[in-house]
Motif scaffolding. Structure first.
Motif, PDB file in Angstrom:
ATOM      1  N   GLY A 162       0.838  -1.253  -0.080  1.00 32.20           N
ATOM      2  CA  GLY A 162       0.017   0.220   0.040  1.00 32.20           C
ATOM      3  C   GLY A 162       0.823   1.149  -0.092  1.00 32.20           C
ATOM      4  O   GLY A 162       0.257   2.483  -0.058  1.00 32.20           O
ATOM      5  N   TYR A 163       2.322   1.056   0.009  1.00 30.70           N
ATOM      6  CA  TYR A 163       3.075   2.227   0.292  1.00 30.70           C
ATOM      7  C   TYR A 163       4.025   2.351  -0.852  1.00 30.70           C
ATOM      8  O   TYR A 163       4.578   1.090  -1.152  1.00 30.70           O
ATOM      9  CB  TYR A 163       3.635   2.448   1.469  1.00 30.70           C
ATOM     10  CG  TYR A 163       2.716   2.789   2.557  1.00 30.70           C
ATOM     11  CD1 TYR A 163       2.505   4.143   3.085  1.00 30.70           C
ATOM     12  CD2 TYR A 163       1.952   1.623   3.175  1.00 30.70           C
ATOM     13  CE1 TYR A 163       1.454   4.365   3.900  1.00 30.70           C
ATOM     14  CE2 TYR A 163       1.138   2.013   4.265  1.00 30.70           C
ATOM     15  CZ  TYR A 163       0.780   3.350   4.780  1.00 30.70           C
ATOM     16  OH  TYR A 163      -0.014   3.795   5.548  1.00 30.70           O
ATOM     17  N   PHE A 164       4.521   3.686  -1.442  1.00 30.21           N
ATOM     18  CA  PHE A 164       5.639   3.580  -2.365  1.00 30.21           C
ATOM     19  C   PHE A 164       6.815   3.490  -1.322  1.00 30.21           C
ATOM     20  O   PHE A 164       6.887   3.941  -0.345  1.00 30.21           O
ATOM     21  CB  PHE A 164       5.807   4.809  -2.996  1.00 30.21           C
ATOM     22  CG  PHE A 164       4.681   5.278  -3.865  1.00 30.21           C
ATOM     23  CD1 PHE A 164       4.534   4.617  -5.204  1.00 30.21           C
ATOM     24  CD2 PHE A 164       3.503   6.012  -3.588  1.00 30.21           C
ATOM     25  CE1 PHE A 164       3.458   4.729  -6.152  1.00 30.21           C
ATOM     26  CE2 PHE A 164       2.499   6.133  -4.410  1.00 30.21           C
ATOM     27  CZ  PHE A 164       2.562   5.694  -5.636  1.00 30.21           C
ATOM     28  N   VAL A 185      12.918   9.197   5.758  1.00 29.46           N
ATOM     29  CA  VAL A 185      11.899   8.085   5.469  1.00 29.46           C
ATOM     30  C   VAL A 185      11.127   7.683   6.637  1.00 29.46           C
ATOM     31  O   VAL A 185      10.814   8.217   7.705  1.00 29.46           O
ATOM     32  CB  VAL A 185      12.988   6.682   5.722  1.00 29.46           C
ATOM     33  CG1 VAL A 185      14.225   6.997   4.669  1.00 29.46           C
ATOM     34  CG2 VAL A 185      13.681   6.527   6.988  1.00 29.46           C
ATOM     35  N   ARG A 186      10.117   6.781   6.357  1.00 31.64           N
ATOM     36  CA  ARG A 186       8.686   6.516   7.555  1.00 31.64           C
ATOM     37  C   ARG A 186       9.507   5.723   8.712  1.00 31.64           C
ATOM     38  O   ARG A 186      10.417   4.930   8.312  1.00 31.64           O
ATOM     39  CB  ARG A 186       7.957   5.644   6.732  1.00 31.64           C
ATOM     40  CG  ARG A 186       6.945   6.233   5.802  1.00 31.64           C
ATOM     41  CD  ARG A 186       5.872   5.271   5.157  1.00 31.64           C
ATOM     42  NE  ARG A 186       6.405   4.088   4.412  1.00 31.64           N
ATOM     43  CZ  ARG A 186       6.490   4.275   3.322  1.00 31.64           C
ATOM     44  NH1 ARG A 186       6.075   5.461   2.536  1.00 31.64           N
ATOM     45  NH2 ARG A 186       7.168   3.439   2.445  1.00 31.64           N
ATOM     46  N   TYR A 390       7.877  11.322   0.768  1.00 30.40           N
ATOM     47  CA  TYR A 390       7.819  11.937   1.934  1.00 30.40           C
ATOM     48  C   TYR A 390       6.725  13.107   2.038  1.00 30.40           C
ATOM     49  O   TYR A 390       5.806  12.805   2.955  1.00 30.40           O
ATOM     50  CB  TYR A 390       9.177  12.938   2.529  1.00 30.40           C
ATOM     51  CG  TYR A 390       8.919  13.473   3.751  1.00 30.40           C
ATOM     52  CD1 TYR A 390       9.258  12.947   4.881  1.00 30.40           C
ATOM     53  CD2 TYR A 390       8.777  14.990   3.783  1.00 30.40           C
ATOM     54  CE1 TYR A 390       9.331  13.709   6.220  1.00 30.40           C
ATOM     55  CE2 TYR A 390       8.850  15.593   5.054  1.00 30.40           C
ATOM     56  CZ  TYR A 390       9.064  14.969   6.125  1.00 30.40           C
ATOM     57  OH  TYR A 390       8.871  15.602   7.284  1.00 30.40           O
ATOM     58  N   ILE A 391       6.405  13.664   1.179  1.00 34.59           N
ATOM     59  CA  ILE A 391       5.380  14.681   1.028  1.00 34.59           C
ATOM     60  C   ILE A 391       4.062  13.714   0.573  1.00 34.59           C
ATOM     61  O   ILE A 391       2.982  14.011   1.255  1.00 34.59           O
ATOM     62  CB  ILE A 391       5.758  15.608  -0.300  1.00 34.59           C
ATOM     63  CG1 ILE A 391       6.661  16.550  -0.110  1.00 34.59           C
ATOM     64  CG2 ILE A 391       4.285  16.374  -0.417  1.00 34.59           C
ATOM     65  CD1 ILE A 391       7.118  17.317  -1.143  1.00 34.59           C
ATOM     66  N   LEU A 392       4.034  12.833  -0.026  1.00 32.68           N
ATOM     67  CA  LEU A 392       2.945  11.729  -0.395  1.00 32.68           C
ATOM     68  C   LEU A 392       2.402  11.411   1.168  1.00 32.68           C
ATOM     69  O   LEU A 392       1.277  11.082   1.395  1.00 32.68           O
ATOM     70  CB  LEU A 392       3.264  10.729  -1.198  1.00 32.68           C
ATOM     71  CG  LEU A 392       3.463  11.257  -2.855  1.00 32.68           C
ATOM     72  CD1 LEU A 392       3.884  10.045  -3.681  1.00 32.68           C
ATOM     73  CD2 LEU A 392       2.082  11.729  -3.255  1.00 32.68           C
ATOM     74  N   LEU A 397      -1.216   9.990   0.788  1.00 31.93           N
ATOM     75  CA  LEU A 397      -1.565   9.297  -0.160  1.00 31.93           C
ATOM     76  C   LEU A 397      -0.755   7.992  -0.661  1.00 31.93           C
ATOM     77  O   LEU A 397       0.466   8.057  -0.254  1.00 31.93           O
ATOM     78  CB  LEU A 397      -1.294  10.418  -1.330  1.00 31.93           C
ATOM     79  CG  LEU A 397      -1.781  11.789  -1.472  1.00 31.93           C
ATOM     80  CD1 LEU A 397      -1.210  12.727  -2.471  1.00 31.93           C
ATOM     81  CD2 LEU A 397      -3.210  11.469  -1.796  1.00 31.93           C
ATOM     82  N   LYS A 398      -1.560   6.971  -0.788  1.00 35.13           N
ATOM     83  CA  LYS A 398      -0.936   5.438  -0.750  1.00 35.13           C
ATOM     84  C   LYS A 398      -0.789   5.210  -1.998  1.00 35.13           C
ATOM     85  O   LYS A 398      -1.488   5.680  -3.219  1.00 35.13           O
ATOM     86  CB  LYS A 398      -1.972   4.454   0.126  1.00 35.13           C
ATOM     87  CG  LYS A 398      -2.010   4.779   1.556  1.00 35.13           C
ATOM     88  CD  LYS A 398      -2.559   3.908   2.266  1.00 35.13           C
ATOM     89  CE  LYS A 398      -2.424   3.951   3.815  1.00 35.13           C
ATOM     90  NZ  LYS A 398      -2.973   2.892   4.686  1.00 35.13           N
ATOM     91  N   LYS A 399      -0.003   3.854  -2.352  1.00 38.49           N
ATOM     92  CA  LYS A 399      -0.088   3.384  -3.682  1.00 38.49           C
ATOM     93  C   LYS A 399      -1.245   2.974  -4.387  1.00 38.49           C
ATOM     94  O   LYS A 399      -2.045   2.230  -3.455  1.00 38.49           O
ATOM     95  CB  LYS A 399       1.216   2.357  -3.549  1.00 38.49           C
ATOM     96  CG  LYS A 399       1.685   1.816  -4.960  1.00 38.49           C
ATOM     97  CD  LYS A 399       2.598   0.973  -4.474  1.00 38.49           C
ATOM     98  CE  LYS A 399       3.311   0.283  -5.889  1.00 38.49           C
ATOM     99  NZ  LYS A 399       4.527  -0.652  -5.679  1.00 38.49           N
TER     100      LYS A 399
END
Length: 399
Positions: A162-164, A185-186, A390-392, A397-399
């Motif tokens: 679900g994430y880039f 990074v997350r 990082y901004i997404l 906003l997910k993949k």
């Protein structure tokens, strides 16, 4: 080769990209009954003449529901082939449901596919079986990095559903550079940091482990250029696997986890040493380059899944050929890594292509028509991806 008639339907489950395009061509040209289950948006693979039936799904769960409801009454189990790590892991997570109805690739024990798709864990196993690896360390955003030597290479350890990913890989020349990277990074992302290997060549070995436990290696791709998206854009297809790559250790690695399916091993080569980079426990995007060089492992694997003799299928590269990404290798001219005259020479010598097939022209025409938009995106992402992701994330906003 005389094509065999099989009773099993074949489902290619993956994004609409060059990997699935290659699978469609390799199986479709042999008369296999294919259904293309697309994860995400339609692109160019679905424009192939071999894509006669397909469905688009937005999530893995939607794809699973479709499969379980559509194929529950088949007399012969349909065969699933996948092209991406995310779907391979999802199949592993739902192994008990899927294997009742389908023949699926993966490890015999549920959970091992997911475990060894992680770059930290696969590296540990490679070391255990005696494969040479760069010095490696697990890191997160707040890890102690005081013992890391520079330059180093940092890569996400796996794809988070679900994430880039923040990036495919980054080279950090000093501690400040690594700290800056980890700052963006997350907090739940996981990475592997390795000594940077100043490789002379990139080597990819493509193969399949059959249901009788036999491992077949089609040959090697020796890569010497890459496009901005990270994919190889020029290289030699050969049956000669360099002697510094111990083939018996590849077999031992796969035997340890009892994996069945298509795979690839990637190495960086310096003089007479090959350093393990990663293993891909699913079909590799280079598979149709091997096919254009004489080896059709996906077809042999499908025959094996159906319980048929696959000895009639050529599974080893029969002729050395040069490969070129006929659309995006031009990025190397834009970045002045390559002269136009050298590029023209290389293109004229190449006989293996990423998109072009004279018998299946529409996918190539589509990619050509959107080339400049993709060139701009690749250049932008290569330079700023970590900040864009990082901004997404900040906006949810997910993949």
């Amino acid at each position: 080769m005389m094509n065999k008639i099989i009773n099993n339907k074949v489902i290619i489950w993956g994004p609409d990209d060059f990997n699935t395009l290659g699978l469609l061509r390799q199986l479709g040209s042999a008369g296999i009954d294919i259904f293309f289950l697309i994860k995400g948006k339609e692109g160019y693979a679905s424009k192939s003449i071999y894509c006669t039936k397909h469905k688009t799904t937005s999530t893995f769960g939607e794809g699973l529901s479709f499969l379980l409801s559509t194929y529950s009454d088949e007399t012969a189990k349909p065969i699933i082939i996948t092209s991406g790590d995310g779907i391979a892991v999802f199949i592993d997570q739902h192994k008990s449901e899927l294997e009742k109805i389908f023949i699926i690739p993966g490890t015999t024990i549920q959970g091992l596919e997911e475990k060894y798709t992680d770059k930290n864990t696969m590296t540990d196993l490679a070391i255990e079986v005696g494969i040479l690896c760069p010095k490696s360390q697990y890191v997160q955003w707040n890890s102690d990095i005081s013992s890391i030597q520079y330059p180093c290479l940092i890569k996400p350890s796996h794809q988070k559903p679900g994430y880039f990913n923040e990036f495919k890989f980054k080279v950090c020349n000093d501690e400040d550079s690594l700290k800056r990277t980890l700052k963006f990074v997350r907090h739940d992302s996981e990475f592997i940091v390795q000594d940077f290997i100043k490789k002379e060549k990139d080597i990819l070995v493509y193969g399949a482990r059959m249901w009788d436990g036999k491992t077949i290696l089609a040959g090697a791709m020796i890569k010497d250029r890459f496009a901005d998206c990270g994919s190889s854009s020029h290289g030699l297809m050969t049956y000669k696997i360099p002697s510094c790559i111990a083939q018996h250790k590849i077999i031992e690695f796969l035997d340890k986890i009892d994996y069945h399916g298509l795979f690839s091993f990637e190495y960086g080569m310096i003089k007479d040493k090959a350093y393990f980079f990663e293993v891909n426990l699913r079909n590799d995007g280079t598979s149709h380059y091997f096919w254009q060089s004489g080896a059709n492992l996906p077809l042999a694997y499908v025959y094996n899944c159906a319980g048929l003799d696959y000895s009639c299928v050529k599974t080893i590269v029969t002729e050395e050929k040069w490969f070129i990404d006929e659309v995006f290798d031009i990025e190397n001219i834009i970045h002045r890594r390559l002269s136009y005259s050298q590029w023209k020479k290389d293109k004229s010598e190449a006989m293996v292509y990423k998109y072009y097939d004279k018998n299946d022209i529409e996918p190539w025409k589509f990619v050509r028509s959107t080339m400049w938009q993709h060139l701009f995106r690749d250049i932008l992402l290569k330079k700023f991806r970590v900040y864009i992701v990082y901004i997404l994330d900040k906006f949810g906003l997910k993949k």
